[in-house]
Write a protein that holds these residues in place. Structure first.
Motif, PDB file in Angstrom:
ATOM      1  N   ASP A 176       0.853  -1.188   0.000  1.00  0.00           N
ATOM      2  CA  ASP A 176       0.000   0.000   0.000  1.00  0.00           C
ATOM      3  C   ASP A 176       0.887   1.236   0.000  1.00  0.00           C
ATOM      4  O   ASP A 176       1.720   1.415   0.896  1.00  0.00           O
ATOM      5  N   PHE A 177       0.674   2.088  -0.992  1.00  0.00           N
ATOM      6  CA  PHE A 177       1.512   3.264  -1.165  1.00  0.00           C
ATOM      7  C   PHE A 177       0.654   4.494  -1.437  1.00  0.00           C
ATOM      8  O   PHE A 177      -0.436   4.383  -2.004  1.00  0.00           O
ATOM      9  N   SER A 178       1.154   5.643  -1.053  1.00  0.00           N
ATOM     10  CA  SER A 178       0.530   6.902  -1.454  1.00  0.00           C
ATOM     11  C   SER A 178       1.653   7.860  -1.832  1.00  0.00           C
ATOM     12  O   SER A 178       2.744   7.806  -1.264  1.00  0.00           O
ATOM     13  N   ILE A 179       1.370   8.691  -2.813  1.00  0.00           N
ATOM     14  CA  ILE A 179       2.363   9.657  -3.280  1.00  0.00           C
ATOM     15  C   ILE A 179       1.754  11.049  -3.172  1.00  0.00           C
ATOM     16  O   ILE A 179       0.732  11.338  -3.789  1.00  0.00           O
ATOM     17  N   GLY A 180       2.382  11.866  -2.352  1.00  0.00           N
ATOM     18  CA  GLY A 180       1.941  13.245  -2.187  1.00  0.00           C
ATOM     19  C   GLY A 180       2.915  14.200  -2.830  1.00  0.00           C
ATOM     20  O   GLY A 180       4.075  13.864  -3.071  1.00  0.00           O
ATOM     21  N   VAL A 181       2.422  15.397  -3.136  1.00  0.00           N
ATOM     22  CA  VAL A 181       3.261  16.451  -3.695  1.00  0.00           C
ATOM     23  C   VAL A 181       3.014  17.744  -2.930  1.00  0.00           C
ATOM     24  O   VAL A 181       1.929  17.983  -2.412  1.00  0.00           O
ATOM     25  N   GLY A 182       4.045  18.554  -2.862  1.00  0.00           N
ATOM     26  CA  GLY A 182       3.952  19.870  -2.235  1.00  0.00           C
ATOM     27  C   GLY A 182       4.820  20.834  -3.007  1.00  0.00           C
ATOM     28  O   GLY A 182       5.638  20.420  -3.841  1.00  0.00           O
ATOM     29  N   ALA A 183       4.652  22.129  -2.723  1.00  0.00           N
ATOM     30  CA  ALA A 183       5.366  23.111  -3.526  1.00  0.00           C
ATOM     31  C   ALA A 183       5.800  24.319  -2.730  1.00  0.00           C
ATOM     32  O   ALA A 183       5.087  24.786  -1.850  1.00  0.00           O
ATOM     33  N   CYS A 184       6.964  24.803  -3.082  1.00  0.00           N
ATOM     34  CA  CYS A 184       7.447  26.088  -2.588  1.00  0.00           C
ATOM     35  C   CYS A 184       7.290  27.087  -3.728  1.00  0.00           C
ATOM     36  O   CYS A 184       7.982  27.003  -4.743  1.00  0.00           O
TER      37      CYS A 184
ATOM     38  N   PHE B 272       0.021  13.181 -14.222  1.00  0.00           N
ATOM     39  CA  PHE B 272       1.447  13.386 -13.995  1.00  0.00           C
ATOM     40  C   PHE B 272       1.637  14.219 -12.736  1.00  0.00           C
ATOM     41  O   PHE B 272       0.825  15.099 -12.438  1.00  0.00           O
ATOM     42  N   ILE B 273       2.735  13.984 -12.010  1.00  0.00           N
ATOM     43  CA  ILE B 273       2.920  14.659 -10.727  1.00  0.00           C
ATOM     44  C   ILE B 273       3.044  16.170 -10.874  1.00  0.00           C
ATOM     45  O   ILE B 273       2.577  16.903 -10.005  1.00  0.00           O
ATOM     46  N   GLU B 274       3.640  16.657 -11.951  1.00  0.00           N
ATOM     47  CA  GLU B 274       3.741  18.113 -12.107  1.00  0.00           C
ATOM     48  C   GLU B 274       2.362  18.728 -12.370  1.00  0.00           C
ATOM     49  O   GLU B 274       2.088  19.858 -11.965  1.00  0.00           O
ATOM     50  N   GLN B 275       1.468  17.983 -13.021  1.00  0.00           N
ATOM     51  CA  GLN B 275       0.091  18.468 -13.201  1.00  0.00           C
ATOM     52  C   GLN B 275      -0.646  18.479 -11.861  1.00  0.00           C
ATOM     53  O   GLN B 275      -1.427  19.389 -11.586  1.00  0.00           O
ATOM     54  N   THR B 276      -0.380  17.470 -11.033  1.00  0.00           N
ATOM     55  CA  THR B 276      -1.014  17.406  -9.722  1.00  0.00           C
ATOM     56  C   THR B 276      -0.684  18.640  -8.904  1.00  0.00           C
ATOM     57  O   THR B 276      -1.578  19.277  -8.350  1.00  0.00           O
ATOM     58  N   ILE B 277       0.594  18.983  -8.799  1.00  0.00           N
ATOM     59  CA  ILE B 277       0.949  20.105  -7.930  1.00  0.00           C
ATOM     60  C   ILE B 277       0.443  21.423  -8.485  1.00  0.00           C
ATOM     61  O   ILE B 277      -0.013  22.279  -7.731  1.00  0.00           O
TER      62      ILE B 277
ATOM     63  N   LEU C 191       9.744   7.985 -25.008  1.00  0.00           N
ATOM     64  CA  LEU C 191       9.108   7.207 -23.939  1.00  0.00           C
ATOM     65  C   LEU C 191       7.746   7.837 -23.664  1.00  0.00           C
ATOM     66  O   LEU C 191       7.584   8.617 -22.727  1.00  0.00           O
ATOM     67  N   GLU C 192       6.775   7.526 -24.504  1.00  0.00           N
ATOM     68  CA  GLU C 192       5.456   8.124 -24.385  1.00  0.00           C
ATOM     69  C   GLU C 192       4.803   7.721 -23.071  1.00  0.00           C
ATOM     70  O   GLU C 192       4.935   6.598 -22.610  1.00  0.00           O
ATOM     71  N   MET C 193       4.088   8.654 -22.486  1.00  0.00           N
ATOM     72  CA  MET C 193       3.330   8.485 -21.243  1.00  0.00           C
ATOM     73  C   MET C 193       4.230   8.289 -20.026  1.00  0.00           C
ATOM     74  O   MET C 193       3.783   7.822 -18.991  1.00  0.00           O
ATOM     75  N   TYR C 194       5.510   8.639 -20.123  1.00  0.00           N
ATOM     76  CA  TYR C 194       6.404   8.603 -18.981  1.00  0.00           C
ATOM     77  C   TYR C 194       6.582  10.037 -18.463  1.00  0.00           C
ATOM     78  O   TYR C 194       6.695  10.969 -19.264  1.00  0.00           O
ATOM     79  N   GLY C 195       6.605  10.202 -17.169  1.00  0.00           N
ATOM     80  CA  GLY C 195       7.006  11.467 -16.562  1.00  0.00           C
ATOM     81  C   GLY C 195       8.460  11.308 -16.172  1.00  0.00           C
ATOM     82  O   GLY C 195       8.769  10.581 -15.234  1.00  0.00           O
ATOM     83  N   LEU C 196       9.350  11.942 -16.901  1.00  0.00           N
ATOM     84  CA  LEU C 196      10.787  11.763 -16.684  1.00  0.00           C
ATOM     85  C   LEU C 196      11.403  13.001 -16.060  1.00  0.00           C
ATOM     86  O   LEU C 196      11.123  14.117 -16.480  1.00  0.00           O
ATOM     87  N   PHE C 197      12.269  12.791 -15.071  1.00  0.00           N
ATOM     88  CA  PHE C 197      12.986  13.870 -14.413  1.00  0.00           C
ATOM     89  C   PHE C 197      14.450  13.496 -14.384  1.00  0.00           C
ATOM     90  O   PHE C 197      14.800  12.337 -14.185  1.00  0.00           O
ATOM     91  N   ARG C 198      15.319  14.490 -14.566  1.00  0.00           N
ATOM     92  CA  ARG C 198      16.757  14.236 -14.545  1.00  0.00           C
ATOM     93  C   ARG C 198      17.460  15.347 -13.807  1.00  0.00           C
ATOM     94  O   ARG C 198      16.960  16.460 -13.722  1.00  0.00           O
ATOM     95  N   SER C 199      18.636  15.036 -13.273  1.00  0.00           N
ATOM     96  CA  SER C 199      19.419  16.073 -12.603  1.00  0.00           C
ATOM     97  C   SER C 199      20.144  16.904 -13.656  1.00  0.00           C
ATOM     98  O   SER C 199      20.434  16.423 -14.746  1.00  0.00           O
ATOM     99  N   ILE C 200      20.398  18.162 -13.306  1.00  0.00           N
ATOM    100  CA  ILE C 200      21.123  19.024 -14.236  1.00  0.00           C
ATOM    101  C   ILE C 200      22.412  19.481 -13.586  1.00  0.00           C
ATOM    102  O   ILE C 200      22.601  19.385 -12.414  1.00  0.00           O
TER     103      ILE C 200
END
Length: 188
Positions: free
Chosen positions: A37-45, A78-83, A179-188
């Protein structure tokens, strides 16, 4: 062991099997495995004029505490849409996700992962939704010291204020392979 007793795919009673070195509930009739059982939350500054957007929770958990706006992701969002959605719903502020600045991992009965974003303020004036939050506004670090700020929120604002570089996890809008339908994040 989780309280799930029946397969979410076919309805068959689940059995306990060792899968990947752990006892897991699995269906004897199909390939369904209950991984937990998992939940994923998002928050923003979100900062404007050197102040961070905070909301006062009107419901539990955290009723009466000041937090960064946020919420839980929807299944097909997508998580960025959620926040971005959560900020606008709770405060009327429009903001755009820039990068992930922190992740909080809280293993428990429902394992909770919280992803914190740095956001670009676009427009709007803070107005509480009157349901999830009863107050909203932009506050300085000094003002926060006299408020009932949730500990995680104080930590997140400190992280946002003391970033030593522009690095972080940013959305990869042009990966080297499609990679369609993937939410990808990378470090810069």
């Amino acid at each position: 062991m989780e309280k799930v007793n029946f397969c979410l795919s076919c309805g068959q009673r689940l059995e306990t099997r060792n899968i990947g070195g752990a006892d897991r509930k699995a269906c004897p009739s199909c390939d369904f495995v209950h991984w937990g059982d998992f939940s994923i939350g998002v928050g923003a500054c979100v900062f404007k004029d050197g102040k961070v957007l905070l909301v006062r929770r009107a419901q539990d958990p955290g009723k009466g505490r000041w937090t960064t706006p946020g919420g839980y992701i929807e299944q097909l969002e997508f998580i960025e849409q959620t926040i971005e959605r959560e900020i606008e719903e709770e405060t009327g502020i429009r903001a755009r996700a820039k990068k992930i600045i922190a992740i909080r991992d809280l293993p428990r009965a429902v394992h909770n992962v919280y992803i914190a974003f740095s956001m670009e303020y676009l427009d709007g004036e803070p107005q509480a939704d009157g349901i999830e939050v009863d107050r909203a506004g932009f506050f300085s670090w000094e003002e926060m010291q006299t408020m009932n700020v949730a500990p995680l929120t104080a930590w997140l604002v400190d992280v946002a204020l003391h970033q030593t570089s522009l690095s972080g996890l940013v959305m990869d809008k042009d990966p080297i392979v499609p990679l369609e339908m993937y939410g990808l994040f990378r470090s810069i």
